[in-house]
Every structure is written in structure tokens, then in C-alpha cells.
Design an enzyme around this catalytic site. Structure first.
Site, short mmCIF file in Angstrom:
data_model
loop_
_atom_site.label_atom_id
_atom_site.label_comp_id
_atom_site.label_asym_id
_atom_site.label_seq_id
_atom_site.Cartn_x
_atom_site.Cartn_y
_atom_site.Cartn_z
CB CYS A 56 -0.93 0.01 1.21
SG CYS A 56 -2.12 -1.34 1.23
NE ARG A 133 -2.91 -4.42 -2.97
CZ ARG A 133 -2.35 -3.80 -1.95
NH1 ARG A 133 -2.43 -2.47 -1.85
NH2 ARG A 133 -1.70 -4.48 -1.02
#
Length: 220
Positions: A56, A133
């Protein structure tokens, strides 16, 4: 004997062409209401599984480092994860201190998972508590134009996100379609003829590159 009924979890999954579901949320740049966010601009809204995690951090840094390219395409960035506003702020500062990269775009604090569930970002077979995601491309009229989903362990491709955004905007502007691997400067695809008259006009048109009568390209 009563039949056993297996309870299945229903996940809301917005679709291409839907109006982006409205919501209000707290972000690192103040409160927002989706229907009023980024007036007259495109929005790229993306979720990540958790703050202070390695993949991330690379992704959010990628969005931040290429923010000027999104600005040039009249597009606002909007991040999200199922973390508190304090975790977001701490992560933003931690990354800035350690790498010099500053996440200068709003990140939604979605502790109650309201937005994640509304947009189908929370997918139980992948994780019960972390958003996948997801990337939503939303045009100025608040219509969802393209959706990407990635699992928790695979980072996104920033070149492809920017390429797809540019393709959507150029397609709208010039009323054309885009071929495989299209990038700015490449020829676009003309709409296929729908009548015999249009077919004959296409065959006689020397201004386009004709692979065959239904597949023709032109510069834009």
C-alpha cells in the site's frame, strides 16, 4: 424435515454506467460528500487494504508522485481504507519523513466500512476486514466509467491507470473507440458502419486507415 438453507453474503457491486453511489465521509483533507466532490472534474477513487503496510505504501506513493499527471487530466484523487483518520495522518507523516513523498490528496477514513461495502471494495472471500485494491473512474457527471479490482497481494499498475483515464477522456472528446494498448499519439478506431450507405461511404473514405470495412483507424 426443513431444508437447510445456506445464507450467502450479498455484496453491493456498482457497475460501469451506474451513477457513483453517494456518501458523506471524513478524509485527511476534511469532510466530503461524493455527489459534490470534484465539481466539473473526473475522480479516480481507489481503496487500499491498510495503512502502514508495504504494498500500500508503494501504491499510495505512486499516486502521490504522479499527481501532476492526474491534475493535467482534470482529475481528483480520492483514497480509502478501513482505518481511522488518526492512522491515516500518522501514515502520511511517516511516509513523508522517511521517503519525502507526501500524500497530498484526501484519504477516506472508513472505519464503519460504509463506503467499502457501498462500492463492493470489501469482498469476504478475500478479506472480511480489509478493502481490496479497487479503482473507480468517475466522470464529471458522476457516472462510473471503468472499474479495476486487484487482490490484496498484487499492486496496481500506475501507467495503466493513467493510460485508461486518458483513453476514456479522448474517446469522449473525439467520439471514437480505442484499440489494444492505445496510448496518446496512436490512431483511434472509427465506429463501424451500421447501414449500407455508411458502408459505401467508409469504402470511399481515403482519410482513414482501413484494415477492413468494419475496422478503420484515424488520427485524433
Amino acid at each position: 424435515m426443513e431444508a437447510n438453507v445456506e445464507t450467502q453474503k450479498v455484496i453491493t457491486m456498482p457497475r460501469i454506467g451506474d451513477t457513483a453511489p453517494d456518501f458523506e465521509a471524513v478524509t485527511t483533507k476534511g469532510n466530503i460528500k461524493m455527489s459534490e466532490f470534484a465539481k466539473d472534474k473526473w475522480t479516480v477513487m481507489f481503496s487500499h487494504p491498510a495503512d502502514f503496510t508495504p504494498v500500500c505504501t508503494t501504491e499510495m506513493s505512486g499516486f502521490a508522485q504522479r499527481k501532476e499527471e492526474f491534475d493535467a487530466l482534470n482529475t481528483e484523487l480520492l483514497g480509502l481504507s478501513i482505518d481511522s483518520i488518526h492512522a491515516h495522518l500518522g501514515w502520511v507523516q511517516n511516509v513523508r519523513e522517511n521517503t519525502g513523498v507526501y500524500f497530498d490528496f484526501p484519504i477516506i477514513a472508513d472505519l464503519d466500512m460504509k463506503v467499502s461495502k457501498l462500492y463492493g471494495m470489501l469482498q469476504p472471500n478475500e478479506s472480511e476486514t480489509a478493502a481490496v485494491r479497487a479503482v473507480f473512474f468517475i466522470d464529471p457527471s458522476k457516472k462510473i466509467r471503468l472499474i479495476m479490482y486487484y487482490p490484496l497481494n498484487i499492486g496496481r499498475n500506475m501507467d495503466e491507470i493513467l493510460r485508461a483515464l486518458d483513453a476514456l477522456q479522448m474517446s469522449d472528446k473525439h467520439k471514437v473507440a480505442m484499440p489494444l494498448d492505445w496510448k496518446r499519439g496512436d490512431k483511434a478506431i472509427c465506429s463501424a458502419p451500421k447501414t449500407l450507405e455508411a458502408l459505401n461511404e467508409r469504402l470511399a473514405d481515403d482519410s482513414v486507415e482501413k484494415v477492413t470495412w468494419y475496422l478503420a483507424k484515424k488520427n485524433i
